[in-house]
Motif scaffolding. Structure first.
Motif, mmCIF file in Angstrom:
data_model
loop_
_atom_site.group_PDB
_atom_site.id
_atom_site.type_symbol
_atom_site.label_atom_id
_atom_site.label_comp_id
_atom_site.label_asym_id
_atom_site.label_seq_id
_atom_site.Cartn_x
_atom_site.Cartn_y
_atom_site.Cartn_z
ATOM 1 N N PHE A 188 4.588 -10.834 -3.902
ATOM 2 C CA PHE A 188 4.681 -12.121 -2.971
ATOM 3 C C PHE A 188 3.864 -11.660 -1.637
ATOM 4 C CE2 PHE A 188 7.048 -14.432 0.009
ATOM 5 C CZ PHE A 188 6.836 -15.715 -0.402
ATOM 6 N N VAL A 189 4.087 -10.605 -1.038
ATOM 7 C CA VAL A 189 3.432 -10.088 0.114
ATOM 8 C C VAL A 189 2.167 -10.121 0.070
ATOM 9 C CG1 VAL A 189 3.137 -7.974 1.749
ATOM 10 C CG2 VAL A 189 5.542 -8.678 0.843
ATOM 11 N N GLY A 190 1.320 -9.511 -1.182
ATOM 12 C CA GLY A 190 -0.018 -9.774 -1.281
ATOM 13 C C GLY A 190 -0.449 -10.955 -1.137
ATOM 14 N N MET A 191 0.347 -11.810 -1.753
ATOM 15 C CA MET A 191 -0.378 -13.433 -1.758
ATOM 16 C C MET A 191 -0.177 -14.079 -0.361
ATOM 17 S SD MET A 191 0.755 -15.065 -5.577
ATOM 18 C CE MET A 191 2.569 -14.051 -5.541
ATOM 19 N N GLY A 192 0.968 -13.562 0.228
ATOM 20 C CA GLY A 192 1.284 -14.167 1.617
ATOM 21 C C GLY A 192 0.397 -13.636 2.724
ATOM 22 N N LEU A 193 -0.555 -12.736 2.339
ATOM 23 C CA LEU A 193 -1.310 -11.996 3.326
ATOM 24 C C LEU A 193 -2.831 -12.605 3.043
ATOM 25 C CD1 LEU A 193 -0.108 -8.416 3.773
ATOM 26 C CD2 LEU A 193 0.280 -10.082 5.514
ATOM 27 N N GLY A 194 -2.994 -13.348 2.018
ATOM 28 C CA GLY A 194 -4.044 -13.812 1.519
ATOM 29 C C GLY A 194 -5.021 -13.137 0.493
ATOM 30 N N THR B 191 -8.765 -7.463 -2.695
ATOM 31 C CA THR B 191 -7.988 -7.247 -3.837
ATOM 32 C C THR B 191 -6.614 -6.405 -3.397
ATOM 33 O OG1 THR B 191 -9.948 -7.414 -5.257
ATOM 34 C CG2 THR B 191 -7.990 -6.448 -6.124
ATOM 35 N N PHE B 192 -5.657 -6.668 -4.092
ATOM 36 C CA PHE B 192 -4.390 -5.923 -3.690
ATOM 37 C C PHE B 192 -3.495 -5.651 -4.680
ATOM 38 C CE2 PHE B 192 0.247 -6.474 -3.018
ATOM 39 C CZ PHE B 192 0.438 -5.456 -1.817
ATOM 40 N N THR B 193 -2.937 -4.638 -4.775
ATOM 41 C CA THR B 193 -1.838 -4.236 -5.816
ATOM 42 C C THR B 193 -0.829 -3.410 -5.279
ATOM 43 O OG1 THR B 193 -1.686 -3.769 -8.002
ATOM 44 C CG2 THR B 193 -3.247 -2.143 -6.866
ATOM 45 N N SER B 194 0.226 -3.140 -5.976
ATOM 46 C CA SER B 194 1.116 -2.120 -5.396
ATOM 47 C C SER B 194 1.654 -1.005 -6.497
ATOM 48 C CB SER B 194 2.419 -2.932 -4.945
ATOM 49 O OG SER B 194 3.082 -3.553 -5.949
ATOM 50 N N ILE B 195 2.259 0.075 -6.040
ATOM 51 C CA ILE B 195 2.768 0.918 -6.896
ATOM 52 C C ILE B 195 4.280 1.228 -6.336
ATOM 53 C CG2 ILE B 195 2.985 3.244 -7.810
ATOM 54 C CD1 ILE B 195 -0.693 3.147 -7.128
ATOM 55 N N THR B 196 5.130 1.262 -7.218
ATOM 56 C CA THR B 196 6.678 1.734 -6.927
ATOM 57 C C THR B 196 7.101 2.709 -7.940
ATOM 58 O OG1 THR B 196 6.942 -0.445 -6.037
ATOM 59 C CG2 THR B 196 8.814 0.864 -6.606
ATOM 60 N N SER B 197 7.665 3.717 -7.180
ATOM 61 C CA SER B 197 8.299 4.812 -7.963
ATOM 62 C C SER B 197 9.749 4.653 -7.724
ATOM 63 C CB SER B 197 7.860 6.303 -7.629
ATOM 64 O OG SER B 197 8.139 6.392 -6.331
ATOM 65 N N GLN B 198 10.640 4.711 -8.850
ATOM 66 C CA GLN B 198 12.195 4.485 -8.682
ATOM 67 C C GLN B 198 12.709 5.699 -9.532
ATOM 68 O OE1 GLN B 198 13.157 0.952 -10.864
ATOM 69 N NE2 GLN B 198 12.708 1.754 -12.953
ATOM 70 N N GLY B 199 14.048 5.656 -9.045
ATOM 71 C CA GLY B 199 14.808 6.741 -9.708
ATOM 72 C C GLY B 199 15.621 5.987 -10.844
ATOM 73 N N ILE B 200 16.193 5.210 -10.779
ATOM 74 C CA ILE B 200 16.941 4.260 -11.887
ATOM 75 C C ILE B 200 16.614 2.912 -12.020
ATOM 76 C CG2 ILE B 200 19.217 3.799 -12.831
ATOM 77 C CD1 ILE B 200 20.143 6.540 -11.270
ATOM 78 N N TYR B 201 16.811 2.245 -10.888
ATOM 79 C CA TYR B 201 16.752 0.852 -10.992
ATOM 80 C C TYR B 201 16.234 0.442 -9.748
ATOM 81 C CZ TYR B 201 18.557 -4.115 -11.003
ATOM 82 O OH TYR B 201 18.547 -5.362 -10.951
ATOM 83 N N GLY B 202 15.569 -0.845 -9.866
ATOM 84 C CA GLY B 202 15.181 -1.758 -8.815
ATOM 85 C C GLY B 202 13.616 -1.775 -8.409
ATOM 86 N N GLY B 203 12.893 -1.200 -9.219
ATOM 87 C CA GLY B 203 11.455 -1.102 -9.059
ATOM 88 C C GLY B 203 10.783 -2.391 -9.413
ATOM 89 N N THR C 289 -4.233 -11.118 -5.416
ATOM 90 C CA THR C 289 -3.263 -10.114 -5.927
ATOM 91 C C THR C 289 -3.172 -9.653 -7.327
ATOM 92 O OG1 THR C 289 -1.881 -10.724 -4.191
ATOM 93 C CG2 THR C 289 -0.754 -9.684 -5.885
ATOM 94 N N VAL C 290 -3.297 -8.384 -7.802
ATOM 95 C CA VAL C 290 -3.024 -8.024 -9.128
ATOM 96 C C VAL C 290 -1.862 -7.315 -9.350
ATOM 97 C CG1 VAL C 290 -4.015 -6.015 -10.632
ATOM 98 C CG2 VAL C 290 -5.561 -7.291 -9.206
ATOM 99 N N LYS C 291 -1.044 -7.910 -10.397
ATOM 100 C CA LYS C 291 0.407 -7.485 -10.601
ATOM 101 C C LYS C 291 0.747 -5.993 -10.368
ATOM 102 C CE LYS C 291 4.044 -8.246 -13.846
ATOM 103 N NZ LYS C 291 4.440 -7.118 -14.860
#
Length: 196
Positions: free
Chosen positions: A146-152, A125-137, A155-157
């Motif tokens: 997409f990376v998680g799915m590509g590695l097999g 199982t895979f997921t990700s965490i991103t901290s942003q200042g203003i924009y882009g997260g 993937t949890v959003k």
């Protein structure tokens, strides 16, 4: 049958943090892992990528044609891959630097490039965490999904949040609620049979 024989082994979750600082990304990862442990059946580890030697991919494609053992870089790639392989669940956590993931996280992903041609993390199982200042997260979160799915992986959003300094109480509550929801979804997927 004795009671010890009926105890299920704990699921191992490893979080790879692509920030050299122990600030918002690191603390969010701790909170996410604390939430997971509170749901039960989980042991956790944090891997700070800044503490490992990760070389910059040369684009020589030796890993594609001859296999990853032919890579001319001698760094900690295989140690990091072994940590993924020994885990049931994996988290990639990164700050948003220049509207993209951190250089540490990108170096790490580039060192896994051959796996997009030969994925191997099926059933994890895979997921990700991103901290942003203003924009882009959101863009980073979609990329890491997409990376998680590509590695097999299953993937949890992923989740992203805004982290101003100092962080207001209202912002902190949003972070806590976001990570609590994400950890419940991750835990649910983690506890299912490995292969959907």
């Amino acid at each position: 049958m004795n009671a010890a024989a009926t105890v299920k082994p704990l699921k191992k979750v490893t979080a790879f943090v692509g920030s050299a600082r122990k600030k918002h990304t690191y603390h969010a990862t701790l909170l996410f892992l604390d939430n997971l442990r509170s749901l039960g059946g989980v042991e956790t580890e944090i891997v700070r990528l800044s503490e490992y030697k990760i070389g910059a991919c040369l684009g020589c494609k030796q890993c594609f044609g001859k296999g990853e053992d032919a890579c001319p870089l001698k760094d900690d790639r295989d140690e990091l891959i072994a940590k993924i392989a020994s885990s049931d669940g994996v988290v990639f956590a990164t700050p948003n630097y220049s509207f993209q993931l951190s250089a540490l996280m990108k170096l790490f992903l580039d060192r896994l490039g051959f796996m997009f041609h030969r994925p191997r993390f099926f059933g994890k199982t895979f997921t990700s965490i991103t901290s942003q200042g203003i924009y882009g997260g959101k863009k980073i979160e979609r990329y890491l999904n997409f990376v998680g799915m590509g590695l097999g992986f299953n993937t949890v959003k992923g989740a992203y949040f805004t982290a101003f300094e100092p962080m207001a109480e209202s912002e902190q509550r949003v972070v806590e609620e976001t990570l609590a929801k994400q950890s419940r979804e991750f835990h649910k997927t983690l506890m299912k049979p490995s292969f959907p």
